[in-house]
Write an enzyme that holds these catalytic residues in place. Structure first.
Site, mmCIF file in Angstrom:
data_model
loop_
_atom_site.group_PDB
_atom_site.id
_atom_site.type_symbol
_atom_site.label_atom_id
_atom_site.label_comp_id
_atom_site.label_asym_id
_atom_site.label_seq_id
_atom_site.Cartn_x
_atom_site.Cartn_y
_atom_site.Cartn_z
ATOM 1 N N GLU C 35 5.357 -11.548 18.397
ATOM 2 C CA GLU C 35 4.247 -11.682 17.621
ATOM 3 C C GLU C 35 3.253 -12.886 17.952
ATOM 4 O O GLU C 35 2.063 -12.664 17.986
ATOM 5 C CB GLU C 35 4.741 -12.195 16.216
ATOM 6 C CG GLU C 35 5.637 -11.235 15.402
ATOM 7 C CD GLU C 35 4.834 -9.939 15.150
ATOM 8 O OE1 GLU C 35 3.844 -9.860 15.146
ATOM 9 O OE2 GLU C 35 5.810 -9.052 14.645
ATOM 10 N N GLU C 64 -0.887 -10.706 12.755
ATOM 11 C CA GLU C 64 0.169 -11.188 13.644
ATOM 12 C C GLU C 64 0.743 -12.682 13.783
ATOM 13 O O GLU C 64 1.927 -12.810 13.739
ATOM 14 C CB GLU C 64 0.031 -10.961 15.093
ATOM 15 C CG GLU C 64 -0.620 -9.322 15.572
ATOM 16 C CD GLU C 64 0.333 -8.376 15.286
ATOM 17 O OE1 GLU C 64 1.445 -8.740 14.774
ATOM 18 O OE2 GLU C 64 0.146 -7.225 15.763
ATOM 19 N N HIS C 67 3.154 -12.650 10.956
ATOM 20 C CA HIS C 67 4.306 -12.278 11.221
ATOM 21 C C HIS C 67 5.356 -13.119 12.254
ATOM 22 O O HIS C 67 6.532 -13.334 12.073
ATOM 23 C CB HIS C 67 4.357 -11.007 12.192
ATOM 24 C CG HIS C 67 3.785 -9.844 11.194
ATOM 25 N ND1 HIS C 67 3.073 -8.787 11.782
ATOM 26 C CD2 HIS C 67 3.383 -9.665 9.797
ATOM 27 C CE1 HIS C 67 2.658 -7.916 10.918
ATOM 28 N NE2 HIS C 67 2.880 -8.491 9.949
ATOM 29 N N GLU C 135 1.991 -2.373 20.375
ATOM 30 C CA GLU C 135 2.547 -2.180 19.226
ATOM 31 C C GLU C 135 3.698 -1.152 18.912
ATOM 32 O O GLU C 135 4.671 -1.395 18.412
ATOM 33 C CB GLU C 135 1.456 -1.621 18.083
ATOM 34 C CG GLU C 135 0.249 -2.294 17.859
ATOM 35 C CD GLU C 135 0.636 -3.501 16.958
ATOM 36 O OE1 GLU C 135 1.727 -3.474 16.339
ATOM 37 O OE2 GLU C 135 -0.154 -4.461 17.003
ATOM 38 N N GLU C 165 3.963 -2.501 12.621
ATOM 39 C CA GLU C 165 3.646 -2.135 13.923
ATOM 40 C C GLU C 165 3.028 -0.512 14.150
ATOM 41 O O GLU C 165 2.179 -0.324 14.618
ATOM 42 C CB GLU C 165 4.520 -2.312 15.075
ATOM 43 C CG GLU C 165 5.395 -3.644 14.735
ATOM 44 C CD GLU C 165 4.642 -4.816 15.138
ATOM 45 O OE1 GLU C 165 3.149 -4.737 15.506
ATOM 46 O OE2 GLU C 165 5.240 -5.891 15.305
ATOM 47 N N HIS C 168 -0.099 -0.817 12.513
ATOM 48 C CA HIS C 168 -1.481 -1.424 13.301
ATOM 49 C C HIS C 168 -1.621 -0.429 14.699
ATOM 50 O O HIS C 168 -2.862 -0.247 15.186
ATOM 51 C CB HIS C 168 -0.806 -2.680 14.280
ATOM 52 C CG HIS C 168 -0.371 -3.987 13.044
ATOM 53 N ND1 HIS C 168 -0.053 -5.041 13.480
ATOM 54 C CD2 HIS C 168 -1.309 -3.886 11.952
ATOM 55 C CE1 HIS C 168 0.075 -5.701 12.624
ATOM 56 N NE2 HIS C 168 -0.462 -5.194 11.657
#
Ligand SMILES: [Fe+2]
Lengths: 92, 87, 189
Positions: C35, C64, C67, C135, C165, C168
């Site tokens: 991350e 991120e 995360h 990702e 992910e 993203h």
């Protein structure tokens, strides 16, 4: 979930000289982003609670992982074109 | 925190996390779909609702934001535990 | 500038005392596809990319960091009350000698974080493809982490992160579509 499969399987070559008991079927994830293309507008949405819990606002983008041991082998016929048809449809 | 108060806090925090998540998802979506008027309406409506929820949450549990983006009681509440990873 | 919000993006629950899992989770804390790496990659690339996708890189880069905070919370909770003996048994003896109970930006094998994990080619397509790959690699790492624990509460947080992910990657794929349209077409008539 979707009409297409979220993982694919293959069968590795097994040699009689392999030291460990063979894994007959291996699998790999094929998440939704491989198929969706540019996200269409006005897709059905989850309610807020379910969205957070699933990790996305749209059922069409939900593509969960199944643990290897829980996966069933898919001895697949040739893959048909994936269609975007989320099963769970909830409007906000 | 314990018992009833912990439960209330957990539930209100969860509701905030939920609406913030929907807003974040709509934000990323709008980054690549800037012309989706319906999504923009939903975004603005939820943003308004979120402001209200933030005020209620902060009145009960203290500031969510620093640098003057949230109000504080005396003594300065920002520094109070628990921090998010401690809960 | 950035603002800190005093809450996690998603509720993190850890129900099993398992310091070895903390060691594995460091892959997503200070690892190549972790991350920190993701946040720094996107927030750095945004200075040299067409205007249409700067917002996306900014917003995903910022997410991120939330995360990263979730992973930190997992590691913190898994190691907080572990004794030196428990840490040693979990393969974290060296970590204890160097850092005690401090978190550190390193991967699951103990290698320190390095900027060489990130790419910035200045070519928008190369960079966005890098981001899509990052990702997918992060998604795969979350799968292997899910495989390594039977704590359903921990799995729940990891499943959330894995799904993020996927979203993203979807958005970065859309960014490529935005950049590949014939934006300069009128010039050639
Ligand atoms: Fe990501």
């Amino acid at each position: 979930m979707h009409k297409y499969s979220s993982y694919k399987t293959y069968t590795p070559y097994i040699s009689k000289y392999d030291p460990c008991p063979p894994m007959k079927v291996k699998s790999y994830s094929t998440p939704i982003n491989l198929y969706l293309g540019f996200q269409p507008m006005n897709l059905p949405q989850y309610q807020a609670r379910e969205a957070l819990q699933k990790g996305t606002l749209w059922p069409a983008l939900y593509s969960p992982y199944e643990k290897v041991k829980m996966r069933k082998p898919l001895f697949s016929k040739p893959q048909t074109q994936p269609e975007l048809q989320p099963e769970e449809e909830e409007m906000d | 925190m314990a018992g009833k108060k912990q439960e209330m806090y957990d539930e209100q925090l969860l509701q905030l996390q939920e609406i913030d998540f929907v807003l974040l998802e709509l934000n990323l979506y709008l980054d690549t779909h800037p012309g989706d008027i319906q999504a923009i309406q939903q975004y603005n409506q939820l943003a308004m609702k979120r402001k209200q929820m933030q005020m209620e949450f902060e009145a009960a549990y203290g500031p969510l934001l620093h640098y003057g983006q949230s109000y504080t009681k005396y003594p300065f509440q920002w520094i109070e535990s628990p921090w998010p990873w401690q809960v | 500038m950035w603002l800190y919000e005093k809450k996690l993006q998603y509720p993190v629950k850890v129900s099993k005392c398992d310091p070895m899992m903390a060691k594995y989770l460091m892959e997503q804390y200070g690892g190549a596809d972790g991350e920190l790496s993701a946040a720094l990659r996107y927030l750095n690339q945004r200075y040299s990319i067409p205007n249409e996708v700067i917002g996306l890189l900014t917003d995903i880069g910022t997410e991120e960091f939330s995360h990263l905070e979730m992973i930190a919370t997992m590691i913190y909770k898994l190691t907080k009350d572990a004794t030196p003996e428990q840490l040693k048994a979990a393969g974290l003896g060296e970590h204890y000698v160097m850092h005690d109970h401090a978190l550190y930006y390193q991967n699951s094998a103990g290698d320190a974080f390095t900027a060489t994990y990130l790419q910035a080619k200045g070519d928008p397509i190369a960079d966005l493809y890098e981001d899509i790959a990052a990702e997918e690699k992060a998604r795969a790492t979350y799968q292997w982490l899910i495989d390594m624990t039977d704590d359903v509460d921990l799995q729940d947080g990891l499943k959330f992160l894995r799904e993020r992910e996927i979203v993203h990657s979807q958005r970065f794929r859309e960014a490529v579509e935005i950049l590949k349209v014939e934006r300069d077409k009128q010039k050639f008539f």
